[in-house]
Design a protein around this motif. Sequence first.
Motif, PDB file in Angstrom:
ATOM      1  N   LEU A  58       0.815  -1.171  -0.034  1.00 38.61           N
ATOM      2  CA  LEU A  58      -0.053  -0.148   0.011  1.00 38.61           C
ATOM      3  C   LEU A  58       1.046   1.187  -0.039  1.00 38.61           C
ATOM      4  O   LEU A  58       0.556   2.101  -0.742  1.00 38.61           O
ATOM      5  N   ALA A  59       1.929   1.357   0.713  1.00 37.68           N
ATOM      6  CA  ALA A  59       2.865   2.363   0.958  1.00 37.68           C
ATOM      7  C   ALA A  59       3.627   2.792  -0.213  1.00 37.68           C
ATOM      8  O   ALA A  59       3.537   3.932  -1.005  1.00 37.68           O
ATOM      9  N   GLY A  60       4.056   1.619  -0.920  1.00 33.30           N
ATOM     10  CA  GLY A  60       4.605   1.614  -2.355  1.00 33.30           C
ATOM     11  C   GLY A  60       3.670   2.250  -3.547  1.00 33.30           C
ATOM     12  O   GLY A  60       4.196   3.064  -4.030  1.00 33.30           O
ATOM     13  N   LEU A  61       2.460   1.816  -3.489  1.00 28.87           N
ATOM     14  CA  LEU A  61       1.557   2.202  -4.422  1.00 28.87           C
ATOM     15  C   LEU A  61       1.136   3.722  -4.076  1.00 28.87           C
ATOM     16  O   LEU A  61       1.234   4.833  -5.120  1.00 28.87           O
ATOM     17  N   SER A  62       1.059   4.164  -2.897  1.00 26.90           N
ATOM     18  CA  SER A  62       0.888   5.535  -2.484  1.00 26.90           C
ATOM     19  C   SER A  62       1.750   6.498  -3.029  1.00 26.90           C
ATOM     20  O   SER A  62       1.353   7.761  -3.412  1.00 26.90           O
ATOM     21  N   ARG A  73       6.928  -4.756 -11.135  1.00 28.97           N
ATOM     22  CA  ARG A  73       7.761  -3.728 -10.445  1.00 28.97           C
ATOM     23  C   ARG A  73       7.409  -3.897  -8.709  1.00 28.97           C
ATOM     24  O   ARG A  73       8.293  -3.673  -7.992  1.00 28.97           O
ATOM     25  N   LEU A  74       6.125  -4.041  -8.653  1.00 27.84           N
ATOM     26  CA  LEU A  74       5.825  -4.277  -7.420  1.00 27.84           C
ATOM     27  C   LEU A  74       6.388  -5.409  -6.580  1.00 27.84           C
ATOM     28  O   LEU A  74       6.608  -5.309  -5.339  1.00 27.84           O
ATOM     29  N   ALA A  75       6.572  -6.477  -7.340  1.00 27.72           N
ATOM     30  CA  ALA A  75       6.987  -7.856  -6.756  1.00 27.72           C
ATOM     31  C   ALA A  75       8.555  -7.462  -6.557  1.00 27.72           C
ATOM     32  O   ALA A  75       8.998  -7.910  -5.450  1.00 27.72           O
ATOM     33  N   LEU A  76       9.188  -6.710  -7.330  1.00 31.75           N
ATOM     34  CA  LEU A  76      10.545  -6.081  -6.969  1.00 31.75           C
ATOM     35  C   LEU A  76      10.821  -5.435  -5.732  1.00 31.75           C
ATOM     36  O   LEU A  76      11.522  -5.627  -4.806  1.00 31.75           O
ATOM     37  N   LEU A  82       6.060 -13.172  -8.242  1.00 30.93           N
ATOM     38  CA  LEU A  82       4.924 -12.664  -8.639  1.00 30.93           C
ATOM     39  C   LEU A  82       3.610 -13.516  -8.383  1.00 30.93           C
ATOM     40  O   LEU A  82       2.669 -12.720  -7.986  1.00 30.93           O
ATOM     41  N   SER A  83       3.678 -14.842  -8.229  1.00 29.55           N
ATOM     42  CA  SER A  83       2.590 -15.400  -7.718  1.00 29.55           C
ATOM     43  C   SER A  83       2.197 -15.080  -6.354  1.00 29.55           C
ATOM     44  O   SER A  83       0.995 -15.266  -5.954  1.00 29.55           O
ATOM     45  N   ARG A  84       3.181 -15.056  -5.582  1.00 32.22           N
ATOM     46  CA  ARG A  84       2.902 -14.645  -3.785  1.00 32.22           C
ATOM     47  C   ARG A  84       2.320 -13.307  -3.983  1.00 32.22           C
ATOM     48  O   ARG A  84       1.274 -13.264  -3.186  1.00 32.22           O
ATOM     49  N   LEU A  85       2.747 -12.520  -4.806  1.00 28.26           N
ATOM     50  CA  LEU A  85       2.213 -11.129  -4.825  1.00 28.26           C
ATOM     51  C   LEU A  85       0.905 -11.070  -5.236  1.00 28.26           C
ATOM     52  O   LEU A  85       0.033 -10.174  -4.858  1.00 28.26           O
ATOM     53  N   SER A  86       0.561 -12.016  -6.428  1.00 21.84           N
ATOM     54  CA  SER A  86      -0.797 -11.951  -6.961  1.00 21.84           C
ATOM     55  C   SER A  86      -1.857 -12.452  -5.887  1.00 21.84           C
ATOM     56  O   SER A  86      -2.981 -11.822  -5.764  1.00 21.84           O
ATOM     57  N   HIS A  87      -1.514 -13.508  -4.916  1.00 16.17           N
ATOM     58  CA  HIS A  87      -2.395 -13.811  -3.809  1.00 16.17           C
ATOM     59  C   HIS A  87      -2.489 -12.492  -3.010  1.00 16.17           C
ATOM     60  O   HIS A  87      -3.718 -12.453  -2.481  1.00 16.17           O
ATOM     61  N   ILE A 160      24.052  -8.066  -2.743  1.00 14.44           N
ATOM     62  CA  ILE A 160      23.177  -8.871  -3.132  1.00 14.44           C
ATOM     63  C   ILE A 160      22.491  -9.067  -4.618  1.00 14.44           C
ATOM     64  O   ILE A 160      22.459  -9.660  -5.200  1.00 14.44           O
ATOM     65  N   ASP A 161      22.391  -7.688  -4.973  1.00 12.26           N
ATOM     66  CA  ASP A 161      22.358  -7.448  -6.436  1.00 12.26           C
ATOM     67  C   ASP A 161      23.190  -7.514  -7.286  1.00 12.26           C
ATOM     68  O   ASP A 161      23.185  -7.338  -8.494  1.00 12.26           O
TER      69      ASP A 161
END
Length: 164
Positions: A58-62, A73-76, A82-87, A160-161
């Motif tokens: 929610l904070a990221g979208l705001s 991008r939200l998954a990153l 992506l599958s976990r984020l979709s749930h 890490i990246d």
Amino acid sequence: MGTGKSRKQAETNGPRWLNAAQLDAWRSFTFMFARLQTELEAQLQRDAQLSYVEYYVLAGLSEEPGRRMRMSRLALLTNAELSRLSHLISRLEKRGFVRREPDRDDRRYTNAILTDEGYEHLVRAAPGHVAKVRDLVIDVLDDEALTALRESSEQILHRIDGCP
């Protein structure tokens, strides 16, 4: 040794064990990290009925123009598959906090959009969360320690990246 290698070769090719100071630092860090996540999760659940990752979705979208972001991008951002984020987004949709729609520019992608109801819930949740972050982290560190924490975190994230 029986391997045909000199002692020096074996030492350089073997594990690089942590010394006592390094081990103490590592244990303190991992214990703090686990406890901090647990405390922040508990605060968000108690005060806003949100999980830690739901809050950060929610904070990221705001913070995005139009309060929208591609799911990939939200998954990153949330470090979620992506599958976990979709749930997770499905759960937030059921609560009326988020909706999905195809990306206007490229319909192969899906955007998550923070609804007005989701934004209002985030606005109500944020003061308590920020207070907890201040209490547990920000207010116990001086400016020098906060700078060191930020710089250390950035160095670890770069490693890490795969950045030099």
